[in-house]
Design a protein around this motif. Structure first.
Motif, mmCIF file in Angstrom:
data_model
loop_
_atom_site.group_PDB
_atom_site.id
_atom_site.type_symbol
_atom_site.label_atom_id
_atom_site.label_comp_id
_atom_site.label_asym_id
_atom_site.label_seq_id
_atom_site.Cartn_x
_atom_site.Cartn_y
_atom_site.Cartn_z
ATOM 1 N N ARG A 80 0.862 -1.175 0.000
ATOM 2 C CA ARG A 80 0.000 0.000 0.000
ATOM 3 C C ARG A 80 0.898 1.224 0.000
ATOM 4 N NH1 ARG A 80 -1.112 2.554 4.930
ATOM 5 N NH2 ARG A 80 0.015 1.633 6.649
ATOM 6 N N MET A 81 0.440 2.219 -0.699
ATOM 7 C CA MET A 81 1.218 3.448 -0.834
ATOM 8 C C MET A 81 0.461 4.583 -0.169
ATOM 9 S SD MET A 81 2.790 5.047 -4.269
ATOM 10 C CE MET A 81 3.522 6.665 -4.267
ATOM 11 N N VAL A 82 1.167 5.308 0.687
ATOM 12 C CA VAL A 82 0.608 6.481 1.344
ATOM 13 C C VAL A 82 1.399 7.708 0.892
ATOM 14 C CG1 VAL A 82 -0.239 5.178 3.341
ATOM 15 C CG2 VAL A 82 2.058 6.167 3.391
ATOM 16 N N GLU A 83 0.969 8.866 1.307
ATOM 17 C CA GLU A 83 1.615 10.119 0.897
ATOM 18 C C GLU A 83 3.117 10.100 1.163
ATOM 19 O OE1 GLU A 83 3.725 13.492 2.121
ATOM 20 O OE2 GLU A 83 2.524 12.464 3.638
ATOM 21 N N GLY A 84 3.544 9.547 2.268
ATOM 22 C CA GLY A 84 4.973 9.532 2.610
ATOM 23 C C GLY A 84 5.833 8.765 1.626
ATOM 24 N N CYS A 85 5.216 7.893 0.840
ATOM 25 C CA CYS A 85 5.955 7.095 -0.148
ATOM 26 C C CYS A 85 6.301 7.892 -1.406
ATOM 27 C CB CYS A 85 5.138 5.870 -0.558
ATOM 28 S SG CYS A 85 4.740 4.754 0.791
ATOM 29 N N ASN A 86 5.760 9.090 -1.551
ATOM 30 C CA ASN A 86 6.010 9.847 -2.778
ATOM 31 C C ASN A 86 7.345 10.593 -2.765
ATOM 32 O OD1 ASN A 86 5.625 12.289 -1.385
ATOM 33 N ND2 ASN A 86 3.511 12.506 -2.065
ATOM 34 N N ALA A 87 8.041 10.583 -1.646
ATOM 35 C CA ALA A 87 9.387 11.160 -1.482
ATOM 36 C C ALA A 87 9.434 12.682 -1.596
ATOM 37 C CB ALA A 87 10.389 10.527 -2.450
ATOM 38 N N VAL A 88 8.298 13.347 -1.563
ATOM 39 C CA VAL A 88 8.303 14.809 -1.665
ATOM 40 C C VAL A 88 9.008 15.435 -0.462
ATOM 41 C CG1 VAL A 88 6.853 16.888 -1.712
ATOM 42 C CG2 VAL A 88 6.292 14.940 -3.168
ATOM 43 N N SER A 89 8.791 14.908 0.732
ATOM 44 C CA SER A 89 9.458 15.478 1.912
ATOM 45 C C SER A 89 10.976 15.329 1.805
ATOM 46 C CB SER A 89 8.936 14.825 3.192
ATOM 47 O OG SER A 89 9.135 13.431 3.155
ATOM 48 N N VAL A 90 11.439 14.246 1.196
ATOM 49 C CA VAL A 90 12.877 14.057 0.981
ATOM 50 C C VAL A 90 13.379 15.059 -0.053
ATOM 51 C CG1 VAL A 90 14.616 12.405 0.187
ATOM 52 C CG2 VAL A 90 12.725 11.618 1.603
ATOM 53 N N MET A 91 12.598 15.301 -1.081
ATOM 54 C CA MET A 91 12.974 16.272 -2.116
ATOM 55 C C MET A 91 13.023 17.688 -1.547
ATOM 56 S SD MET A 91 10.828 14.828 -5.343
ATOM 57 C CE MET A 91 10.862 13.100 -5.775
ATOM 58 N N ILE A 92 12.125 17.985 -0.625
ATOM 59 C CA ILE A 92 12.130 19.293 0.034
ATOM 60 C C ILE A 92 13.433 19.475 0.820
ATOM 61 C CG2 ILE A 92 11.063 20.603 1.936
ATOM 62 C CD1 ILE A 92 8.336 19.611 0.837
ATOM 63 N N LEU A 93 13.833 18.452 1.534
ATOM 64 C CA LEU A 93 15.093 18.486 2.282
ATOM 65 C C LEU A 93 16.276 18.700 1.328
ATOM 66 C CD1 LEU A 93 15.953 18.083 5.268
ATOM 67 C CD2 LEU A 93 16.322 15.684 4.698
ATOM 68 N N PHE A 94 16.269 17.983 0.218
ATOM 69 C CA PHE A 94 17.305 18.119 -0.805
ATOM 70 C C PHE A 94 17.369 19.561 -1.318
ATOM 71 C CE2 PHE A 94 17.901 18.310 -5.451
ATOM 72 C CZ PHE A 94 19.249 18.004 -5.526
ATOM 73 N N LEU A 95 16.209 20.104 -1.704
ATOM 74 C CA LEU A 95 16.168 21.462 -2.249
ATOM 75 C C LEU A 95 16.639 22.504 -1.244
ATOM 76 C CD1 LEU A 95 12.797 21.397 -4.235
ATOM 77 C CD2 LEU A 95 15.124 21.461 -5.177
#
Length: 187
Positions: A80-95
């Motif tokens: 099952r995939m939830v919002e946290g699986c989309n890696a956006v929070s990781v991308m925000i940290l990267f940016l």
């Protein structure tokens, strides 16, 4: 004292950028309250597409009440995939890190390239996790909890190191050499 001010400025810039991006992302997520957000849906669709193209008959089903997308492979529940699986929070940290060390237009190019790389890594991560669940279920927990986070966070750290070594420090070293040459010519 000058070095301390520079480090403090970079740290504050990092935190400020992270906070702004985090708040914007939360506003975005609030728009999808009790539903599945667009980014998570796109990534799940693309992951299902890849699974189907490589011989894993895959369908997905939305469970908006739980803000979850369920993957079914060969008719059986897989992940099952939830919002946290989309890696956006990781991308925000990267940016936030990349823009904390802003170096002009190349920062934007590197940030865009890094986001594309992280996006592809995340698709690969979701794809392989589904394959592990189907073919090697006994490895699901360590794969999900340790191996796959290491892929996405390792990608972030690797991109950070490339940014610092190839762009930030290289530029600083070139400035220092230029200043040294100018100083030597005056002497």
């Amino acid at each position: 004292m000058k070095d301390f001010k520079e480090i403090l400025f970079i740290l504050l810039r990092f935190l400020g950028i992270w906070l702004v991006l985090f708040v914007l992302y939360q506003i975005y997520l609030n728009y999808y309250k009790s539903d599945i957000d667009f980014i998570t849906r796109i990534i799940s669709n693309q992951s299902a597409f890849l699974l189907n193209k490589t011989g894993f008959e895959t369908t997905t089903k939305d469970f908006p009440v739980y803000e979850t997308i369920m993957f079914y492979i060969n008719g059986k529940p897989a992940t099952r995939m939830v919002e946290g699986c989309n890696a956006v929070s990781v991308m925000i940290l990267f940016l936030a890190f990349i823009f904390a060390f802003y170096k002009g237009f190349k920062t934007i190019l590197f940030a865009f390239s890094g986001i594309v790389i992280l996006y592809i890594l995340n698709l690969f991560r979701i794809y392989v996790l589904n394959v592990v669940v189907v073919n090697h279920y006994e490895y699901t927990k360590p794969a999900h909890d340790y191996f796959f986070p290491a892929i996405i966070y390792g990608g972030v750290v690797l991109l950070w190191l490339i940014w610092i070594n190839k762009f930030v420090l290289k530029e600083e070293l070139m400035k220092a050499k230029s200043n040294q040459l100018s100083h030597d010519e005056v002497s």
